[in-house]
Design a protein around this motif. Structure first.
Motif, PDB file in Angstrom:
ATOM      1  N   PRO A   1       0.836  -1.215   0.000  1.00 43.98           N
ATOM      2  CA  PRO A   1       0.000   0.000   0.000  1.00 43.98           C
ATOM      3  C   PRO A   1       0.863   1.255   0.000  1.00 43.98           C
ATOM      4  O   PRO A   1       1.213   1.788   1.053  1.00 43.98           O
ATOM      5  CB  PRO A   1      -0.808  -0.137   1.285  1.00 43.98           C
ATOM      6  CG  PRO A   1       0.049  -0.964   2.184  1.00 43.98           C
ATOM      7  CD  PRO A   1       0.818  -1.904   1.295  1.00 43.98           C
ATOM      8  N   VAL A   2       1.185   1.758  -1.168  1.00 41.02           N
ATOM      9  CA  VAL A   2       2.148   2.845  -1.310  1.00 41.02           C
ATOM     10  C   VAL A   2       1.717   4.090  -0.534  1.00 41.02           C
ATOM     11  O   VAL A   2       2.495   4.667   0.238  1.00 41.02           O
ATOM     12  CB  VAL A   2       2.348   3.179  -2.799  1.00 41.02           C
ATOM     13  CG1 VAL A   2       3.276   4.379  -2.956  1.00 41.02           C
ATOM     14  CG2 VAL A   2       2.915   1.978  -3.536  1.00 41.02           C
ATOM     15  N   SER A   3       0.478   4.519  -0.740  1.00 41.04           N
ATOM     16  CA  SER A   3       0.017   5.763  -0.094  1.00 41.04           C
ATOM     17  C   SER A   3       0.096   5.675   1.421  1.00 41.04           C
ATOM     18  O   SER A   3       0.514   6.629   2.093  1.00 41.04           O
ATOM     19  CB  SER A   3      -1.418   6.074  -0.530  1.00 41.04           C
ATOM     20  OG  SER A   3      -1.471   6.341  -1.909  1.00 41.04           O
ATOM     21  N   GLN A   4      -0.301   4.527   1.975  1.00 37.08           N
ATOM     22  CA  GLN A   4      -0.263   4.360   3.435  1.00 37.08           C
ATOM     23  C   GLN A   4       1.169   4.371   3.957  1.00 37.08           C
ATOM     24  O   GLN A   4       1.450   4.978   5.007  1.00 37.08           O
ATOM     25  CB  GLN A   4      -0.960   3.054   3.833  1.00 37.08           C
ATOM     26  CG  GLN A   4      -2.465   3.081   3.665  1.00 37.08           C
ATOM     27  CD  GLN A   4      -2.906   2.643   2.273  1.00 37.08           C
ATOM     28  OE1 GLN A   4      -2.177   2.842   1.306  1.00 37.08           O
ATOM     29  NE2 GLN A   4      -4.087   2.058   2.177  1.00 37.08           N
ATOM     30  N   LEU A   5       2.075   3.704   3.245  1.00 38.60           N
ATOM     31  CA  LEU A   5       3.466   3.669   3.699  1.00 38.60           C
ATOM     32  C   LEU A   5       4.078   5.063   3.695  1.00 38.60           C
ATOM     33  O   LEU A   5       4.786   5.453   4.640  1.00 38.60           O
ATOM     34  CB  LEU A   5       4.289   2.736   2.804  1.00 38.60           C
ATOM     35  CG  LEU A   5       3.868   1.260   2.747  1.00 38.60           C
ATOM     36  CD1 LEU A   5       4.829   0.468   1.874  1.00 38.60           C
ATOM     37  CD2 LEU A   5       3.802   0.662   4.139  1.00 38.60           C
ATOM     38  N   ILE A   6       3.818   5.836   2.638  1.00 36.88           N
ATOM     39  CA  ILE A   6       4.390   7.181   2.540  1.00 36.88           C
ATOM     40  C   ILE A   6       3.781   8.108   3.576  1.00 36.88           C
ATOM     41  O   ILE A   6       4.491   8.865   4.254  1.00 36.88           O
ATOM     42  CB  ILE A   6       4.174   7.759   1.124  1.00 36.88           C
ATOM     43  CG1 ILE A   6       4.781   6.841   0.064  1.00 36.88           C
ATOM     44  CG2 ILE A   6       4.767   9.156   1.022  1.00 36.88           C
ATOM     45  CD1 ILE A   6       6.238   6.570   0.232  1.00 36.88           C
ATOM     46  N   SER A   7       2.465   8.063   3.725  1.00 30.33           N
ATOM     47  CA  SER A   7       1.796   8.997   4.638  1.00 30.33           C
ATOM     48  C   SER A   7       2.121   8.693   6.102  1.00 30.33           C
ATOM     49  O   SER A   7       2.320   9.615   6.902  1.00 30.33           O
ATOM     50  CB  SER A   7       0.281   8.966   4.418  1.00 30.33           C
ATOM     51  OG  SER A   7      -0.236   7.658   4.575  1.00 30.33           O
ATOM     52  N   ILE A   8       2.216   7.412   6.465  1.00 32.48           N
ATOM     53  CA  ILE A   8       2.488   7.070   7.868  1.00 32.48           C
ATOM     54  C   ILE A   8       3.926   7.425   8.254  1.00 32.48           C
ATOM     55  O   ILE A   8       4.174   7.964   9.345  1.00 32.48           O
ATOM     56  CB  ILE A   8       2.193   5.577   8.119  1.00 32.48           C
ATOM     57  CG1 ILE A   8       0.687   5.337   8.053  1.00 32.48           C
ATOM     58  CG2 ILE A   8       2.738   5.140   9.482  1.00 32.48           C
ATOM     59  CD1 ILE A   8       0.272   3.898   8.159  1.00 32.48           C
ATOM     60  N   THR A   9       4.887   7.139   7.386  1.00 38.12           N
ATOM     61  CA  THR A   9       6.269   7.526   7.690  1.00 38.12           C
ATOM     62  C   THR A   9       6.401   9.052   7.753  1.00 38.12           C
ATOM     63  O   THR A   9       7.163   9.581   8.568  1.00 38.12           O
ATOM     64  CB  THR A   9       7.244   6.966   6.641  1.00 38.12           C
ATOM     65  OG1 THR A   9       6.795   7.319   5.325  1.00 38.12           O
ATOM     66  CG2 THR A   9       7.345   5.459   6.742  1.00 38.12           C
ATOM     67  N   SER A  10       5.649   9.750   6.919  1.00 39.87           N
ATOM     68  CA  SER A  10       5.719  11.218   6.904  1.00 39.87           C
ATOM     69  C   SER A  10       5.103  11.828   8.155  1.00 39.87           C
ATOM     70  O   SER A  10       5.649  12.782   8.720  1.00 39.87           O
ATOM     71  CB  SER A  10       5.016  11.765   5.658  1.00 39.87           C
ATOM     72  OG  SER A  10       5.621  11.290   4.478  1.00 39.87           O
ATOM     73  N   ILE A  11       3.971  11.293   8.599  1.00 42.35           N
ATOM     74  CA  ILE A  11       3.335  11.843   9.808  1.00 42.35           C
ATOM     75  C   ILE A  11       4.195  11.539  11.042  1.00 42.35           C
ATOM     76  O   ILE A  11       4.252  12.336  11.992  1.00 42.35           O
ATOM     77  CB  ILE A  11       1.897  11.290   9.990  1.00 42.35           C
ATOM     78  CG1 ILE A  11       1.104  12.174  10.962  1.00 42.35           C
ATOM     79  CG2 ILE A  11       1.898   9.866  10.454  1.00 42.35           C
ATOM     80  CD1 ILE A  11       0.834  13.561  10.481  1.00 42.35           C
ATOM     81  N   THR A  12       4.886  10.403  11.026  1.00 39.21           N
ATOM     82  CA  THR A  12       5.819  10.104  12.116  1.00 39.21           C
ATOM     83  C   THR A  12       6.973  11.100  12.125  1.00 39.21           C
ATOM     84  O   THR A  12       7.393  11.567  13.190  1.00 39.21           O
ATOM     85  CB  THR A  12       6.363   8.668  11.974  1.00 39.21           C
ATOM     86  OG1 THR A  12       5.270   7.748  11.908  1.00 39.21           O
ATOM     87  CG2 THR A  12       7.255   8.311  13.152  1.00 39.21           C
ATOM     88  N   SER A  13       7.471  11.446  10.943  1.00 37.97           N
ATOM     89  CA  SER A  13       8.518  12.474  10.840  1.00 37.97           C
ATOM     90  C   SER A  13       8.027  13.799  11.395  1.00 37.97           C
ATOM     91  O   SER A  13       8.770  14.508  12.086  1.00 37.97           O
ATOM     92  CB  SER A  13       8.932  12.654   9.372  1.00 37.97           C
ATOM     93  OG  SER A  13       9.450  11.475   8.835  1.00 37.97           O
ATOM     94  N   LEU A  14       6.787  14.127  11.093  1.00 38.30           N
ATOM     95  CA  LEU A  14       6.206  15.391  11.558  1.00 38.30           C
ATOM     96  C   LEU A  14       6.130  15.441  13.079  1.00 38.30           C
ATOM     97  O   LEU A  14       6.477  16.453  13.706  1.00 38.30           O
ATOM     98  CB  LEU A  14       4.821  15.557  10.941  1.00 38.30           C
ATOM     99  CG  LEU A  14       4.061  16.850  11.239  1.00 38.30           C
ATOM    100  CD1 LEU A  14       4.815  18.052  10.683  1.00 38.30           C
ATOM    101  CD2 LEU A  14       2.656  16.794  10.648  1.00 38.30           C
TER     102      LEU A  14
END
Length: 422
Positions: free
Chosen positions: A274-287
């Protein structure tokens, strides 16, 4: 009427089952450990260099390492368990290289603000599905070629140690290579594990590593273990920091880390990730972790190749355990980041580079094989591989980004039917 099994028989069954689970998943756990070892032995040095250039205190540099380690670990454990695929996360390595010079001219609080902006941009791109659409449009052969190009230098580094002037490096490399071949002949699953143990044993016996001693001015003391306390830094937002750090960090994260990370999963057979989920979850963790020093958490590429291939587990549906193991090791190390950042520097460089190269041979082979599979895409794939392996940097974009750009350009131009001569 059936007689129920006695407690002793039941205990033996449980013990046998537990032993089987340990034996079955041991290579996956070791693959996760090797991935973490490689992450700290290389990219961590860039972070320490950037922290020294910015004159950050030991508390702030330790908090930085804590944030990226714990964030990578939590994402890896959570995503691997949720989707049952080996999701390996790490920090933005190209971004760390940027910060070596970037933090020298930008105040730290403004740099934290830039981290927040970069993570927010990556989150928006991930949650909207734009990134998934882009990845779906890229031919699989080009992704495989890019992966092979990224990993190619690690294979070359195995034999580059032979000309090293560091004491013991050529002998250690040659011994490990021979040991790997012998172990691989007997057991493919445990070859890397046994080779790593051999290297550690040789380093201890011949004193090729560094002693666990820390020098503080004129004082010398033995290394000790202590928990790391994260430090909050309130972000400050400035146009200069956002332009000079925020936007480049977001671009480097997406093109230099997330694209290769997805390519690794696709090349290993996890095409439904699930590309979108992987990108969004890692990004929100970075935030969320940016105020503690995290400059970016994303999918890993190089270390992910170790955990997604057959070396982690011969059954593809069980390789997600390597993602869990990698994440747990990250979290444990992150909790003691201040102490352990010096411990990883004790291993001989030749040991780390040789084990990394040997562990990635299978991934390089699979990448090249998949890249050349489709006859109509071989030339674009070859161009992608050559450009990526060249390790160039042009206009601030790394070789992986240029490899996929020129590969797509070649694919689009060469796939057009040629006009027949009149």
């Amino acid at each position: 009427m059936k007689t129920p099994p006695s407690p002793a028989v039941d205990a033996n069954v449980r013990s046998t089952h537990f032993s089987y689970l340990i034996k079955d998943y041991f290579p996956a756990v070791v693959a996760g450990m090797i991935a973490v070892l490689i992450s700290y032995a290389g990219p961590m040095l860039l972070m320490l260099q950037a922290a020294q250039a910015a004159h950050l205190s030991d508390a702030l540099s330790s908090s930085w390492l804590w944030a990226v380690s714990v964030g990578s670990g939590l994402c890896g454990v959570g995503l691997s368990y949720r989707y049952k695929i080996p999701v390996i996360c790490a920090w933005n390595t190209p971004g760390a290289a940027l910060l070596v010079t970037g933090l020298m001219t930008v105040p730290y609080q403004e740099a934290i603000g830039a981290y927040v902006v970069a993570a927010a941009l990556a989150f928006i791109i991930g949650i909207t599905g734009a990134f998934q659409k882009i990845m779906s449009a890229i031919p699989k052969s080009l992704c495989a070629a890019m992966l092979a190009g990224i990993l190619f230098r690690f294979g070359v580094d195995i034999f580059a140690n032979a000309r090293s002037e560091v004491s013991g490096a050529p002998i250690l490399t040659a011994t490990l290579f021979l040991a790997y071949l012998l172990f691989k002949r007997r057991s493919t699953r445990y070859a890397i594990v046994l080779t790593l143990l051999t290297g550690i044993l040789l380093s201890i016996l011949f004193g090729w590593g560094n002693p666990p001693i820390i020098h503080l001015g004129n004082e010398t003391r033995l290394w000790s273990l202590a928990l790391t306390t994260p430090v909050w830094t309130t972000p400050q937002f400035s146009f200069n920091a956002i332009i000079s750090l925020g936007l480049p960090l977001a671009l480097l994260c997406l093109t230099g880390q997330q694209v290769p990370g997805i390519a690794v999963l696709r090349a290993a057979g996890f095409e439904k990730a699930p590309v979108s989920q992987l990108i969004s979850i890692t990004s929100i963790t970075s935030l969320l972790l940016a105020p503690f020093g995290s400059h970016g958490i994303n999918l890993a590429a190089i270390t992910a190749a170790i955990c997604t291939g057959p070396e982690a587990h011969h059954q593809i549906q069980k390789r997600w355990i390597a993602g869990i193991a990698c994440g747990i090791f990250y979290i444990l190390i992150g909790c003691f980041a201040g102490s352990l950042k010096s411990l990883f520097l004790l291993l001989p460089h030749a040991l780390v580079t040789t084990i990394a190269g040997l562990a990635l041979l299978g991934a390089i082979q699979n990448g090249l094989s998949n890249a050349m599979e489709n006859p109509t895409e071989r030339e674009p794939a070859l161009i992608t591989f050559i450009v990526t392996a060249s390790n160039i940097t042009v206009m601030g974009l790394g070789a992986a980004c240029w490899g996929i750009i020129l590969g797509i350009l070649s694919y689009l131009l060469l796939r057009q039917p040629r006009k027949q001569a009149s």
